[in-house]
Motif scaffolding. Structure first.
Motif, short mmCIF file in Angstrom:
data_model
loop_
_atom_site.label_atom_id
_atom_site.label_comp_id
_atom_site.label_asym_id
_atom_site.label_seq_id
_atom_site.Cartn_x
_atom_site.Cartn_y
_atom_site.Cartn_z
N ARG A 104 -2.57 -4.36 14.17
CA ARG A 104 -3.45 -5.54 14.04
C ARG A 104 -2.98 -6.30 12.82
O ARG A 104 -2.77 -5.71 11.77
CB ARG A 104 -4.89 -5.10 13.75
N VAL A 105 -2.81 -7.59 12.97
CA VAL A 105 -2.35 -8.42 11.87
C VAL A 105 -3.51 -9.28 11.40
O VAL A 105 -4.21 -9.88 12.21
CB VAL A 105 -1.20 -9.35 12.33
N ARG A 106 -3.69 -9.31 10.11
CA ARG A 106 -4.66 -10.25 9.53
C ARG A 106 -3.90 -11.22 8.66
O ARG A 106 -3.26 -10.82 7.69
CB ARG A 106 -5.72 -9.52 8.71
N GLU A 107 -3.93 -12.47 9.06
CA GLU A 107 -3.15 -13.50 8.38
C GLU A 107 -4.09 -14.66 8.13
O GLU A 107 -4.41 -15.42 9.05
CB GLU A 107 -2.00 -13.91 9.33
N LEU A 144 7.92 -9.66 6.89
CA LEU A 144 7.76 -8.76 8.03
C LEU A 144 8.02 -9.53 9.32
O LEU A 144 7.40 -10.57 9.55
CB LEU A 144 6.33 -8.20 8.03
N ILE A 145 8.91 -8.99 10.15
CA ILE A 145 9.21 -9.66 11.42
C ILE A 145 8.38 -8.98 12.51
O ILE A 145 8.49 -7.76 12.72
CB ILE A 145 10.71 -9.58 11.73
N ILE A 146 7.53 -9.77 13.14
CA ILE A 146 6.63 -9.21 14.16
C ILE A 146 6.81 -9.95 15.48
O ILE A 146 7.24 -11.09 15.50
CB ILE A 146 5.15 -9.30 13.73
N GLU A 147 6.48 -9.24 16.56
CA GLU A 147 6.49 -9.88 17.87
C GLU A 147 5.06 -9.95 18.37
O GLU A 147 4.38 -8.93 18.49
CB GLU A 147 7.36 -9.07 18.84
N LYS A 148 4.63 -11.17 18.65
CA LYS A 148 3.26 -11.34 19.14
C LYS A 148 3.19 -10.95 20.62
O LYS A 148 4.22 -10.79 21.27
CB LYS A 148 2.82 -12.80 18.95
N VAL A 166 4.98 -13.75 5.57
CA VAL A 166 5.24 -13.72 4.13
C VAL A 166 4.11 -12.96 3.43
O VAL A 166 4.32 -12.17 2.53
CB VAL A 166 5.32 -15.17 3.56
N ALA A 167 2.90 -13.25 3.90
CA ALA A 167 1.73 -12.57 3.34
C ALA A 167 0.87 -12.14 4.51
O ALA A 167 1.16 -12.48 5.65
CB ALA A 167 0.96 -13.52 2.44
N GLY A 168 -0.17 -11.40 4.21
CA GLY A 168 -1.05 -10.93 5.28
C GLY A 168 -1.15 -9.42 5.21
O GLY A 168 -0.66 -8.80 4.26
N GLU A 169 -1.79 -8.87 6.21
CA GLU A 169 -2.02 -7.43 6.22
C GLU A 169 -1.85 -6.90 7.61
O GLU A 169 -2.18 -7.58 8.58
CB GLU A 169 -3.46 -7.16 5.81
N ASP A 187 0.83 -1.21 0.00
CA ASP A 187 0.00 0.00 0.00
C ASP A 187 0.86 1.26 0.00
O ASP A 187 1.84 1.36 0.75
CB ASP A 187 -0.89 0.05 1.25
N ILE A 188 0.47 2.23 -0.80
CA ILE A 188 1.14 3.53 -0.82
C ILE A 188 0.26 4.49 -0.01
O ILE A 188 -0.94 4.62 -0.29
CB ILE A 188 1.30 4.05 -2.28
#
Ligand code: BTN
Length: 214
Positions: free
Chosen positions: A171-174, A192-196, A205-208, A89-90
């Protein structure tokens, strides 16, 4: 070769099967779509283009290359500073002003770009969508994007430096999952490296992702 249309269903669909190097540009799309097959609102006022490129990198690297090419074109031509919301997204002033969709077709990558350049009105159910808000610079923008794509530098550092929400709670949507996490980093493959919340680190790898405060 650049092929221009007043209106098509989708420039990505039109471009499929064309030879490498072909660019399809339209002023409107009647069935423009984005990730997960979602409708991409495509009235007059936007730039809708699809490039047919060799599939010589992973789609994630092609998204990064395209995103930095688009951001720097917007800055040069429109004189507005934009950011990238992972992955495609831009964003300008917290509103999505454009999106990128990479599809693979036979041995090619179809690189679709949609930008709301001077779109005046958006439906009420799209409050997070906005326009770059400049005059009709679609031709100059398209030319600059094509130019930038040809430069082929490693996009990783620039992509990362343009990312919004780095270090923030999101918020992660996977797939079917929906949870909160903190964005820690991006790896060179575009993951994207995330910490839960429980402290575990995961690579997406994918998601939003979207800001929890928006
Ligand atoms: C997204 O926001 O998920 C990506 C949107 C990509 C839209 C562009 S507009 C040109 C090309 N043709 C399409 O139908 N989609 C892409």
């Amino acid at each position: 070769m650049i092929i221009r249309y007043e209106e098509v269903e989708s420039t990505n669909q039109t471009a499929k099967g064309s030879q490498i190097g072909t660019v399809v540009i339209a002023k409107r799309q009647t069935s423009g779509y984005g990730k997960y097959g979602r409708e991409f609102y495509s009235p007059e006022g936007g730039l809708y283009m699809s490039m047919v490129l060799p599939l010589d990198k992973t789609p994630a690297v092609i998204v990064m290359t395209t995103a930095v090419a688009v951001c720097s074109a917007i800055e040069n031509i429109c004189k507005k500073t934009v950011g990238i919301k992972w992955v495609n997204d831009i964003v300008l002033n917290n509103k999505k002003v454009g999106g990128i969709l990479i599809e693979t077709y036979e041995q090619t990558a179809i690189v679709g770009i949609g930008l709301n350049v001077f779109t005046q009105k958006f439906p009420n159910d799209l409050p997070h969508i906005g326009s770059i808000g400049v005059e009709d610079v679609r031709d100059a923008l398209a030319a600059e994007i094509i130019d930038n794509m040809a430069k082929k530098e490693n996009p990783y550092n620039e992509y990362k430096s343009r990312m919004i929400l780095m270090g923030e709670e999101v918020r992660v949507r996977e797939g079917k999952d929906d949870y909160e996490a903190i964005i820690k980093d991006l790896d060179e493959q575009g993951r994207l490296i995330i910490e839960k919340i429980d402290g575990t680190e995961t690579k997406l790898v994918a998601g939003e992702v979207c800001s929890v405060t928006l």
